[in-house]
Structure formats: structure tokens, C-alpha cells
Motif scaffolding. Sequence first.
Motif, mmCIF file in Angstrom:
data_model
loop_
_atom_site.group_PDB
_atom_site.id
_atom_site.type_symbol
_atom_site.label_atom_id
_atom_site.label_comp_id
_atom_site.label_asym_id
_atom_site.label_seq_id
_atom_site.Cartn_x
_atom_site.Cartn_y
_atom_site.Cartn_z
ATOM 1 N N MET A 19 -14.337 3.054 2.626
ATOM 2 C CA MET A 19 -13.341 2.674 1.430
ATOM 3 C C MET A 19 -12.412 1.482 2.096
ATOM 4 S SD MET A 19 -12.453 5.376 -1.118
ATOM 5 C CE MET A 19 -12.613 6.932 -0.028
ATOM 6 N N LEU A 20 -12.162 1.633 3.352
ATOM 7 C CA LEU A 20 -10.983 0.782 3.879
ATOM 8 C C LEU A 20 -11.453 -0.166 4.495
ATOM 9 C CD1 LEU A 20 -8.748 3.700 5.101
ATOM 10 C CD2 LEU A 20 -8.141 2.163 3.567
ATOM 11 N N LYS A 21 -12.797 -0.499 4.728
ATOM 12 C CA LYS A 21 -13.435 -1.816 5.062
ATOM 13 C C LYS A 21 -12.979 -3.022 4.167
ATOM 14 C CE LYS A 21 -17.336 -0.021 7.806
ATOM 15 N NZ LYS A 21 -18.757 0.129 7.791
ATOM 16 N N GLY A 22 -12.396 -3.922 4.703
ATOM 17 C CA GLY A 22 -12.239 -5.276 4.186
ATOM 18 C C GLY A 22 -10.790 -5.241 3.226
ATOM 19 N N VAL A 23 -9.888 -4.310 3.487
ATOM 20 C CA VAL A 23 -8.644 -4.182 2.670
ATOM 21 C C VAL A 23 -7.928 -5.219 3.229
ATOM 22 C CG1 VAL A 23 -8.660 -1.390 2.475
ATOM 23 C CG2 VAL A 23 -7.583 -2.352 4.333
ATOM 24 N N THR A 24 -6.804 -5.661 2.477
ATOM 25 C CA THR A 24 -6.069 -6.637 2.494
ATOM 26 C C THR A 24 -4.643 -6.535 2.187
ATOM 27 O OG1 THR A 24 -6.447 -7.868 0.540
ATOM 28 C CG2 THR A 24 -7.871 -8.614 2.331
ATOM 29 N N ASN A 25 -4.230 -5.269 1.757
ATOM 30 C CA ASN A 25 -2.864 -5.037 1.195
ATOM 31 C C ASN A 25 -2.654 -3.707 1.348
ATOM 32 O OD1 ASN A 25 -3.782 -3.972 -1.258
ATOM 33 N ND2 ASN A 25 -4.287 -6.040 -1.967
ATOM 34 N N TYR A 26 -1.434 -3.206 1.140
ATOM 35 C CA TYR A 26 -1.033 -1.673 1.324
ATOM 36 C C TYR A 26 -1.462 -1.083 0.092
ATOM 37 C CZ TYR A 26 1.533 -2.573 5.505
ATOM 38 O OH TYR A 26 1.830 -2.934 6.822
ATOM 39 N N HIS A 57 0.953 3.446 -8.675
ATOM 40 C CA HIS A 57 2.113 2.486 -9.248
ATOM 41 C C HIS A 57 2.952 1.845 -8.050
ATOM 42 C CE1 HIS A 57 1.148 3.924 -13.163
ATOM 43 N NE2 HIS A 57 1.266 5.408 -12.763
ATOM 44 N N GLN A 58 3.058 0.463 -7.868
ATOM 45 C CA GLN A 58 3.855 -0.152 -6.924
ATOM 46 C C GLN A 58 5.000 -0.591 -7.138
ATOM 47 O OE1 GLN A 58 1.387 -2.698 -4.081
ATOM 48 N NE2 GLN A 58 2.817 -4.269 -4.435
ATOM 49 N N ILE A 59 6.140 -0.488 -6.526
ATOM 50 C CA ILE A 59 7.309 -0.978 -6.669
ATOM 51 C C ILE A 59 7.483 -1.914 -5.513
ATOM 52 C CG2 ILE A 59 9.801 -0.801 -7.231
ATOM 53 C CD1 ILE A 59 9.071 2.211 -8.095
ATOM 54 N N ASP A 60 7.868 -3.179 -5.937
ATOM 55 C CA ASP A 60 8.147 -4.280 -4.636
ATOM 56 C C ASP A 60 9.257 -4.878 -4.963
ATOM 57 O OD1 ASP A 60 8.163 -5.967 -2.387
ATOM 58 O OD2 ASP A 60 6.324 -6.604 -2.821
ATOM 59 N N ASP A 61 10.420 -4.702 -4.561
ATOM 60 C CA ASP A 61 11.777 -5.375 -4.600
ATOM 61 C C ASP A 61 11.745 -6.560 -3.548
ATOM 62 O OD1 ASP A 61 12.151 -4.499 -7.286
ATOM 63 O OD2 ASP A 61 13.253 -2.762 -6.531
ATOM 64 N N GLY A 62 11.001 -6.671 -2.634
ATOM 65 C CA GLY A 62 11.317 -7.533 -1.519
ATOM 66 C C GLY A 62 10.517 -8.839 -1.886
ATOM 67 N N CYS A 63 10.490 -9.343 -0.747
ATOM 68 C CA CYS A 63 10.049 -10.966 -0.790
ATOM 69 C C CYS A 63 9.069 -11.250 0.440
ATOM 70 C CB CYS A 63 11.251 -11.891 -0.633
ATOM 71 S SG CYS A 63 10.648 -13.642 -1.236
ATOM 72 N N TYR A 64 9.734 -11.720 1.433
ATOM 73 C CA TYR A 64 8.801 -11.788 2.877
ATOM 74 C C TYR A 64 8.474 -10.514 3.423
ATOM 75 C CZ TYR A 64 8.960 -16.709 1.648
ATOM 76 O OH TYR A 64 8.608 -18.022 0.951
ATOM 77 N N GLN A 65 9.874 -9.713 3.306
ATOM 78 C CA GLN A 65 9.773 -8.375 4.074
ATOM 79 C C GLN A 65 10.532 -7.251 3.167
ATOM 80 O OE1 GLN A 65 11.658 -9.184 7.595
ATOM 81 N NE2 GLN A 65 13.721 -9.427 6.876
ATOM 82 N N GLY A 66 10.192 -5.974 3.320
ATOM 83 C CA GLY A 66 10.895 -5.225 2.416
ATOM 84 C C GLY A 66 10.320 -3.863 2.516
#
Length: 129
Positions: A19-26, A57-66
Motif C-alpha cells: 500500500m505504501l509504494k508510491g506514497v508522496t505525503n504523510y 482528517h488532517q489539520i495543517d496550520d503550518g506552511c513550509y514546516q510545522g
Amino acid sequence: MIKTFVDAWMAGKDDAREMLKGVTNYRSIVTAVVRTIADNMGEDICYSDKPDPDRVHQIDDGCYQGMLVFLIAAQGYQPDTYWYVKVSYGSCSGCDALESALAGDQTMDDIMTLALHIVQRLRELGSES
């Protein structure tokens, strides 16, 4: 650590590798981890105690890092059990584990290590540990 989650991960980690083959994000890693856990928890586990891979559900309050926070609901109608995992990220392969794995020679082993760390960091929302 949630022992039943770790046991389920260990039982299904070969399927997770596919399943993890080809992943590009968390998010895709967390979803694959949750799917692996849910699929390998066994029939004797109540559905309300199993995480739902379609409810990540994803929460992302960062920008380039976080910090990414993933909230995962239990299976079933109107769940009242949730789990969460926090993942730190950076903007380059020198400061971000996934970026480094994607740029490295041992990509799948590195991604499997990231996935294991996600399993180990999963916590039930509202629990003391």
C-alpha cells in the motif's frame, strides 16, 4: 502505544508495504497505517474499537514546516472514539523525514520506518497516555 494497534500492524506489515509504494505525503502514509491496523485487528474486535481508514482528517496550520495532526474516527455510525497522531514536517530533505526518504536510496525501508513510528505514536483522544 496501543498494543492492539501494534499487533495488527505487525500482522499486516507486508500488505502495508504494498500500500505504501508510491506514497508522496504523510496523509497517504497515515491512511495506509490505519487501513492495515483495521484490516488486521481480528473479527472479535468490535467495529467501534477499529479505526476507519476513510475517516482520516488532517489539520495543517503550518506552511513550509510545522506539525500535521491527524484525527482518526472509529468505524460505525456517529463514532465516539477517536485517535490522533502528530507528525512534524519540514521543507527539505535535510529537515523532513518523508522528503529524505523519497530522495534516498532505501526509500521503502525508510517509509516503512515512518509508518511504524506513526503506529507507535497513535493515541486515543482523551486518554491519559
